[in-house]
Design a protein around this motif. Structure first.
Motif, short mmCIF file in Angstrom:
data_model
loop_
_atom_site.label_atom_id
_atom_site.label_comp_id
_atom_site.label_asym_id
_atom_site.label_seq_id
_atom_site.Cartn_x
_atom_site.Cartn_y
_atom_site.Cartn_z
N ASP A 228 -11.22 -11.29 1.69
CA ASP A 228 -12.64 -11.92 1.44
C ASP A 228 -11.89 -11.97 -0.15
OD1 ASP A 228 -15.24 -11.62 2.75
OD2 ASP A 228 -13.00 -10.02 3.60
N LYS A 229 -13.02 -13.26 -1.12
CA LYS A 229 -12.47 -13.30 -2.30
C LYS A 229 -14.27 -13.47 -2.72
CE LYS A 229 -10.24 -16.71 -5.35
NZ LYS A 229 -9.69 -17.97 -5.43
N PRO A 230 -14.47 -12.44 -3.01
CA PRO A 230 -16.13 -11.99 -3.66
C PRO A 230 -16.07 -13.34 -4.59
CG PRO A 230 -15.05 -10.42 -3.34
CD PRO A 230 -14.30 -11.00 -3.61
N GLY A 231 -17.22 -14.55 -4.78
CA GLY A 231 -17.64 -15.33 -5.29
C GLY A 231 -16.91 -16.30 -5.33
N GLU B 265 -8.07 -18.46 -13.05
CA GLU B 265 -7.43 -17.99 -11.33
C GLU B 265 -6.58 -17.39 -11.83
OE1 GLU B 265 -10.09 -18.93 -8.30
OE2 GLU B 265 -8.65 -20.43 -8.50
N ARG B 266 -5.35 -18.53 -12.21
CA ARG B 266 -4.49 -18.16 -13.05
C ARG B 266 -3.99 -16.79 -14.27
NH1 ARG B 266 -2.58 -17.87 -8.74
NH2 ARG B 266 -0.74 -17.45 -9.55
N THR B 267 -5.75 -16.75 -14.80
CA THR B 267 -4.51 -15.28 -16.12
C THR B 267 -5.72 -14.43 -15.76
OG1 THR B 267 -6.48 -16.61 -16.85
CG2 THR B 267 -4.37 -17.25 -17.79
N GLN B 268 -6.51 -14.45 -15.13
CA GLN B 268 -7.60 -12.89 -14.96
C GLN B 268 -7.19 -12.76 -13.36
OE1 GLN B 268 -11.92 -14.40 -15.92
NE2 GLN B 268 -11.14 -15.02 -17.81
N ILE C 263 1.68 -4.00 -3.51
CA ILE C 263 1.54 -5.46 -3.50
C ILE C 263 0.88 -6.68 -3.87
CG2 ILE C 263 1.38 -5.79 -0.74
CD1 ILE C 263 4.84 -7.83 -1.87
N VAL C 264 0.00 -6.23 -3.95
CA VAL C 264 -1.49 -6.96 -4.29
C VAL C 264 -1.98 -6.61 -5.31
CG1 VAL C 264 -3.90 -7.09 -4.25
CG2 VAL C 264 -2.52 -6.32 -1.55
N GLU C 265 -1.49 -6.28 -6.21
CA GLU C 265 -1.83 -5.67 -7.41
C GLU C 265 -0.83 -6.53 -8.46
OE1 GLU C 265 -2.77 -1.99 -8.01
OE2 GLU C 265 -5.06 -2.09 -7.60
N LEU D 276 -9.19 -4.41 -4.86
CA LEU D 276 -8.08 -4.27 -5.12
C LEU D 276 -8.53 -5.89 -5.82
CD1 LEU D 276 -5.24 -3.55 -3.05
CD2 LEU D 276 -6.45 -1.89 -4.11
N ARG D 277 -8.09 -5.89 -7.38
CA ARG D 277 -7.61 -6.85 -7.94
C ARG D 277 -6.62 -7.47 -8.15
NH1 ARG D 277 -12.17 -7.79 -10.60
NH2 ARG D 277 -11.00 -8.46 -13.38
N CYS D 278 -6.15 -8.67 -8.64
CA CYS D 278 -5.02 -9.47 -8.15
C CYS D 278 -4.86 -10.86 -9.03
CB CYS D 278 -4.60 -9.54 -6.92
SG CYS D 278 -4.78 -10.68 -5.90
N VAL D 279 -4.47 -10.91 -9.39
CA VAL D 279 -4.14 -13.27 -9.80
C VAL D 279 -4.37 -13.83 -8.12
CG1 VAL D 279 -2.54 -15.64 -11.15
CG2 VAL D 279 -3.59 -12.13 -11.65
#
Length: 124
Positions: free
Chosen positions: A102-105, A26-29, A68-70, A16-19
Motif C-alpha cells: 500500500d502507498k498511503p496518500g 517522489e524521487r528525493t523524499q 531491500i525496501v529501505e 517502511l519508508r522508501c523512495v
C-alpha cells in the motif's frame, strides 16, 4: 499447486519508508509503504518437530525485506512488490507468496493505493 491446500504464515502491516514513485519530489523524499506478506508452505513437518529449521524463519525474511525496501528507489509499486516476492521465494520451504504493498496518500481523496501480486516457486 493449489494454494488453498497449503498452510500460511502472514506478516501484517509492516510499515517502511522508501523512495517510490514517478514524480520529481517522489524521487528525493522517502514515503511510507505498508507491506503485507502471506507465505504459503507445507508446515506439517515443523508442526511435528517444533524446530525452526523445519519452518520459515519469518524474522529473517522480515529483515531481508526491510533491507531491500529501505534501500530501494523503484518507480513502480508493482516492481517493489515483485522484489519482495523474490526474497520470500528464496526460502526453501516457501512454495508461493502473496504480497500487498500500500502507498498511503498516493491519490488525493483516497486513503491508499495498493498493488497485490501472487508468485509461485519455479522449480523447473
Amino acid at each position: 499447486m493449489d494454494r488453498e491446500k497449503l498452510d500460511k504464515i502472514s506478516i501484517t502491516d509492516l510499515l517502511l519508508r522508501c523512495v517510490i514513485g514517478l514524480n520529481d519530489w517522489e524521487r528525493t523524499q522517502k514515503q511510507d509503504v505498508l507491506i503485507n506478506i502471506t507465505l504459503y508452505a507445507d508446515l506439517s513437518r515443523p508442526c511435528k518437530s517444533d524446530r525452526i529449521k523445519d519452518s520459515i524463519d519469518y524474522k529473517e525474511i522480515k529483515k531481508q525485506v526491510i533491507t531491500i525496501v529501505e534501500s530501494s528507489s523503484f518507480y513502480l509499486v508493482e516492481r517493489l512488490a515483485d522484489s519482495i516476492a523474490q526474497i520470500c521465494l528464496t526460502h526453501p520451504v516457501v512454495k508461493a507468496v502473496t504480497i500487498r504493498v500500500d502507498k498511503p496518500g498516493a491519490l488525493r481523496y483516497a486513503k491508499s493505493v495498493s498493488v497485490e501480486i501472487f508468485r509461485m516457486r519455479n522449480d523447473d
